[in-house]
Motif scaffolding. Structure first.
Motif, PDB file in Angstrom:
ATOM      1  N   THR A 249       3.511   8.452  -5.814  1.00 59.10           N
ATOM      2  CA  THR A 249       2.964   8.792  -7.117  1.00 59.10           C
ATOM      3  C   THR A 249       1.723   9.656  -6.945  1.00 59.10           C
ATOM      4  O   THR A 249       1.069   9.628  -5.900  1.00 59.10           O
ATOM      5  CB  THR A 249       2.598   7.509  -7.879  1.00 59.10           C
ATOM      6  N   PRO A 250       1.370  10.460  -7.937  1.00 58.72           N
ATOM      7  CA  PRO A 250       0.159  11.284  -7.821  1.00 58.72           C
ATOM      8  C   PRO A 250      -1.082  10.425  -7.604  1.00 58.72           C
ATOM      9  O   PRO A 250      -1.129   9.247  -7.984  1.00 58.72           O
ATOM     10  CB  PRO A 250       0.114  12.021  -9.163  1.00 58.72           C
ATOM     11  N   LEU A 251      -2.076  11.026  -6.986  1.00 58.61           N
ATOM     12  CA  LEU A 251      -3.321  10.310  -6.719  1.00 58.61           C
ATOM     13  C   LEU A 251      -3.964   9.896  -8.031  1.00 58.61           C
ATOM     14  O   LEU A 251      -4.080  10.698  -8.967  1.00 58.61           O
ATOM     15  CB  LEU A 251      -4.269  11.208  -5.931  1.00 58.61           C
ATOM     16  N   SER A 252      -4.366   8.652  -8.111  1.00 56.49           N
ATOM     17  CA  SER A 252      -4.965   8.112  -9.326  1.00 56.49           C
ATOM     18  C   SER A 252      -6.244   8.860  -9.678  1.00 56.49           C
ATOM     19  O   SER A 252      -7.055   9.185  -8.803  1.00 56.49           O
ATOM     20  CB  SER A 252      -5.281   6.630  -9.138  1.00 56.49           C
ATOM     21  N   GLY A 253      -6.428   9.125 -10.957  1.00 56.70           N
ATOM     22  CA  GLY A 253      -7.647   9.772 -11.428  1.00 56.70           C
ATOM     23  C   GLY A 253      -8.732   8.794 -11.795  1.00 56.70           C
ATOM     24  O   GLY A 253      -9.835   9.204 -12.183  1.00 56.70           O
ATOM     25  N   ALA A 254      -8.460   7.489 -11.678  1.00 61.53           N
ATOM     26  CA  ALA A 254      -9.457   6.485 -12.038  1.00 61.53           C
ATOM     27  C   ALA A 254     -10.572   6.443 -11.010  1.00 61.53           C
ATOM     28  O   ALA A 254     -10.369   6.703  -9.825  1.00 61.53           O
ATOM     29  CB  ALA A 254      -8.793   5.106 -12.141  1.00 61.53           C
ATOM     30  N   MET A 255     -11.771   6.111 -11.454  1.00 62.45           N
ATOM     31  CA  MET A 255     -12.909   5.988 -10.550  1.00 62.45           C
ATOM     32  C   MET A 255     -12.752   4.749  -9.677  1.00 62.45           C
ATOM     33  O   MET A 255     -12.208   3.724 -10.119  1.00 62.45           O
ATOM     34  CB  MET A 255     -14.206   5.886 -11.346  1.00 62.45           C
ATOM     35  N   PRO A 256     -13.216   4.795  -8.430  1.00 65.72           N
ATOM     36  CA  PRO A 256     -13.152   3.620  -7.554  1.00 65.72           C
ATOM     37  C   PRO A 256     -14.011   2.487  -8.100  1.00 65.72           C
ATOM     38  O   PRO A 256     -14.896   2.701  -8.940  1.00 65.72           O
ATOM     39  CB  PRO A 256     -13.712   4.137  -6.227  1.00 65.72           C
ATOM     40  N   PRO A 257     -13.778   1.268  -7.619  1.00 67.20           N
ATOM     41  CA  PRO A 257     -14.642   0.150  -8.032  1.00 67.20           C
ATOM     42  C   PRO A 257     -16.067   0.348  -7.528  1.00 67.20           C
ATOM     43  O   PRO A 257     -16.329   1.178  -6.651  1.00 67.20           O
ATOM     44  CB  PRO A 257     -13.970  -1.062  -7.373  1.00 67.20           C
ATOM     45  N   ALA A 258     -16.971  -0.425  -8.083  1.00 65.67           N
ATOM     46  CA  ALA A 258     -18.387  -0.278  -7.736  1.00 65.67           C
ATOM     47  C   ALA A 258     -18.658  -0.868  -6.345  1.00 65.67           C
ATOM     48  O   ALA A 258     -18.188  -1.958  -6.029  1.00 65.67           O
ATOM     49  CB  ALA A 258     -19.255  -0.981  -8.776  1.00 65.67           C
ATOM     50  N   PRO A 259     -19.440  -0.151  -5.508  1.00 68.19           N
ATOM     51  CA  PRO A 259     -19.777  -0.683  -4.184  1.00 68.19           C
ATOM     52  C   PRO A 259     -21.031  -1.548  -4.248  1.00 68.19           C
ATOM     53  O   PRO A 259     -21.786  -1.540  -5.226  1.00 68.19           O
ATOM     54  CB  PRO A 259     -20.035   0.580  -3.369  1.00 68.19           C
ATOM     55  N   VAL A 260     -21.261  -2.292  -3.177  1.00 74.06           N
ATOM     56  CA  VAL A 260     -22.501  -3.047  -3.011  1.00 74.06           C
ATOM     57  C   VAL A 260     -23.085  -2.673  -1.646  1.00 74.06           C
ATOM     58  O   VAL A 260     -22.414  -2.102  -0.796  1.00 74.06           O
ATOM     59  CB  VAL A 260     -22.264  -4.568  -3.083  1.00 74.06           C
ATOM     60  N   GLY A 261     -24.357  -3.013  -1.454  1.00 71.36           N
ATOM     61  CA  GLY A 261     -25.023  -2.762  -0.190  1.00 71.36           C
ATOM     62  C   GLY A 261     -25.901  -1.531  -0.179  1.00 71.36           C
ATOM     63  O   GLY A 261     -26.436  -1.165   0.870  1.00 71.36           O
ATOM     64  N   LEU A 262     -26.087  -0.873  -1.328  1.00 79.86           N
ATOM     65  CA  LEU A 262     -26.842   0.370  -1.390  1.00 79.86           C
ATOM     66  C   LEU A 262     -28.223   0.207  -2.002  1.00 79.86           C
ATOM     67  O   LEU A 262     -28.913   1.207  -2.245  1.00 79.86           O
ATOM     68  CB  LEU A 262     -26.057   1.424  -2.177  1.00 79.86           C
ATOM     69  N   ASP A 263     -28.648  -1.025  -2.258  1.00 73.19           N
ATOM     70  CA  ASP A 263     -29.946  -1.220  -2.916  1.00 73.19           C
ATOM     71  C   ASP A 263     -31.090  -0.650  -2.086  1.00 73.19           C
ATOM     72  O   ASP A 263     -32.029  -0.051  -2.618  1.00 73.19           O
ATOM     73  CB  ASP A 263     -30.183  -2.702  -3.185  1.00 73.19           C
ATOM     74  N   GLY A 264     -31.034  -0.845  -0.758  1.00 70.89           N
ATOM     75  CA  GLY A 264     -32.089  -0.311   0.093  1.00 70.89           C
ATOM     76  C   GLY A 264     -32.122   1.205   0.086  1.00 70.89           C
ATOM     77  O   GLY A 264     -33.197   1.811   0.048  1.00 70.89           O
ATOM     78  N   ASP A 265     -30.947   1.836   0.120  1.00 67.19           N
ATOM     79  CA  ASP A 265     -30.884   3.295   0.047  1.00 67.19           C
ATOM     80  C   ASP A 265     -31.518   3.787  -1.248  1.00 67.19           C
ATOM     81  O   ASP A 265     -32.280   4.769  -1.255  1.00 67.19           O
ATOM     82  CB  ASP A 265     -29.429   3.771   0.097  1.00 67.19           C
ATOM     83  N   ARG A 266     -31.185   3.108  -2.330  1.00 77.04           N
ATOM     84  CA  ARG A 266     -31.703   3.518  -3.636  1.00 77.04           C
ATOM     85  C   ARG A 266     -33.229   3.388  -3.679  1.00 77.04           C
ATOM     86  O   ARG A 266     -33.931   4.266  -4.200  1.00 77.04           O
ATOM     87  CB  ARG A 266     -31.036   2.666  -4.715  1.00 77.04           C
TER      88      ARG A 266
END
Length: 529
Positions: A249-266
């Motif tokens: 099937t064609p590649l889904s256009g939906a956004m991926p789920p939300a990640p975790v572990g980026l609070d320090g980067d932010r």
């Protein structure tokens, strides 16, 4: 005086000094906890050998050539890799309070900012789609299902004759800024280059492409923000891994789920020096934000980054006719097993030979590169290699420039050939055990580069360091990368031409394990991976 975005960044690095923050929280791994997961098999004591199916070969590739970055790893997973019981004294000694297996190439603090994504054409065992590799748990997290063929054609700029997979390498550019501040951006790109060099050495790798404009790749992965940027794509031909669906099937256009572990980067991004964020945004945009005419007015280059305080003044370069070139022995080719078993050295001893040094220089310097490495080390902008020889059997002490085209060493007239070393944080025995290799930017003045060219220089620098380490593993030598060294002293001792900048130092010698230190050799899982 108006300067460009690159010059402002280099000036910010030079101005920050050597003082590290008193404390900083450890960085965390990125995960997509709500995504559908495909655990990959670990090899280890009692486990069946990895087979020839696509996911098993992908597992072998990721274990042998992906980041040696296993943060918050469990005792059970460590036992599976090492073969030691999880309750053994060795596991208790090697796993500290926050359970981190570290490596020192070039960042020794387990900060490893690279993230790997798998764009998979599909096999019977693993559906097609875009996945994130959770290196902590060695699992794939599905971000977007469907056939990614058209997206890969856009990333590589061509239409493949058959199905193909790819690894997309992204850099969390602010992951280690809590400790390294402005210099952390440069280190993050170099560390991503380390991983790129490791991946390009895999026999499964095909074309390697540094991404000039990351927008399309970031959209494919659903990144979209400033915390993570795509730097390279590595093709994995389906003929080498198997697979390739015909009715996906064609590649889904939906956004991926939300990640975790980026609070320090932010958090690090919000307090970053404006010169760093300006460079990062210019790289992501693929443009230089400063007028070229303004760059022509920047006559004074920035100071070299981070020389240790208290270093003795370097002797001025000597003049005279350079001695004749030194012909090096034919180089050895690193084996696949050595590449996958690469581990950081704990100590260096005398005993390095000129034959070993020749193999290291050839592989890292780009002498007759083949396969995926041709796109990295064969590129005209691949950085140069210089070496400062203290004790190498068959080679006189002194400074040399490596000629990658003819596989020669050109002696420098910078000093009289007496054994010498550049001050680092290590003891003198390690620094003088064999030779110090320096990855040198000797093309256009580094402060005149556009942002993407600077990023590529850092990526290629990291790749050269890792390839040197892989070659050392093959020839029986040991290496220790150093980012904190006296760059001004190195410039004088090597006799570098005006404008050339040493970026990283790699100590090379014979191996001498140091008791009580962590040195874990990982396996690629199967002989043909």
């Amino acid at each position: 005086m108006t300067t460009g975005v690159v010059a402002r960044y280099l000036a910010a690095v030079a101005a920050q000094g050597d003082t590290a923050p008193a404390s900083y929280p450890p960085p965390r791994a990125k995960r997509y906890p709500t995504a559908r997961r495909w655990p990959l098999r670990w090899p280890g004591a009692g486990a069946p050998p990895l087979g020839a199916a696509g996911p098993d070969r992908l597992s072998a590739l990721l274990l042998g050539y992906a980041p040696r970055r296993l943060e918050l790893i469990t005792n059970a997973a460590f036992a599976a890799m090492s073969g030691d019981p999880a309750t053994s004294p060795a596991s208790a000694r090697l796993l500290p309070a926050w359970f981190t297996s570290r490596r020192a190439v070039p960042s020794g603090g387990a900060f490893h900012p690279a993230e790997l994504y798998v764009v998979w054409a599909g096999t019977a065992e693993l559906p097609p789609g875009v996945y994130h590799h959770d290196a902590v748990h060695h699992a794939l997290e599905l971000l977007r299902p469907g056939d990614p063929g058209a997206a890969l054609d856009r990333l590589f700029g061509d239409d493949a004759s058959g199905p193909r997979h790819a690894l997309v390498l992204a850099c969390r550019a602010f992951k280690n800024a809590g400790k390294y501040r402005s210099f952390g951006y440069q280190l993050a790109m170099m560390d991503s280059g380390v991983l790129l060099g490791q991946l390009a050495g895999s026999p499964l790798a095909g074309q390697v492409r540094l991404v000039t404009d990351p927008a399309a790749a970031e959209a494919l992965l659903g990144l979209g923000g400033e915390l993570e940027t795509v730097v390279a794509v590595v093709e994995l031909p389906a003929a080498r891994l198997g697979g390739g669906t015909t009715a996906a099937t064609p590649l889904s256009g939906a956004m991926p789920p939300a990640p975790v572990g980026l609070d320090g980067d932010r958090r690090n991004l919000t307090v970053a020096d404006p010169a760093v964020t300006a460079l990062h945004r210019a790289i992501r945009a693929g443009v230089d934000t400063a007028p070229r005419a303004a760059l022509a007015d920047a006559a004074t280059p920035p100071a070299l980054p981070q020389p240790p305080a208290g270093s003795p003044p370097a002797a001025p370069p000597r003049t005279g006719t350079p001695p004749p070139a030194v012909e090096l022995p034919p180089p050895a080719v690193p084996s696949r097993g050595a590449t996958a078993r690469r581990a950081s050295a704990n100590d260096l001893a005398p005993g390095l030979t000129v034959g070993q040094l020749a193999g290291i220089l050839a592989y890292a310097g780009g002498h007759r590169p083949a396969g995926a490495l041709a796109g990295l080390t064969g590129h005209p902008r691949h950085p140069a290699l210089w070496c400062l020889v203290s004790r190498v059997d068959g080679l006189a002490p002194g400074a040399y420039r490596y000629d990658r085209d003819r596989h020669l060493l050109w002696p420098s007239t910078a000093h009289d050939g007496a054994p010498s070393r550049v001050r680092t944080s290590l003891d003198a025995g390690m620094s003088a055990a064999g030779a110090s290799l320096f990855v040198v930017a000797d093309g256009p003045p580094i402060d005149r580069l556009d942002p993407v060219a600077l990023r590529d220089l850092y990526l290629r620098t990291g790749a050269a360091v890792q390839l040197a380490a892989l070659a050392a593993q093959t020839v029986g030598a040991a290496t220790r990368p150093m980012g904190g060294f006296d760059a001004e002293a190195a410039t004088a001792l090597l006799g570098l031409p005006a404008g050339a900048v040493p970026l990283l130092q790699l100590l090379v010698g014979a191996p001498r394990p140091r008791a009580g230190s962590l040195a874990v050799a990982f396996t690629e899982g199967s002989a043909d991976a």
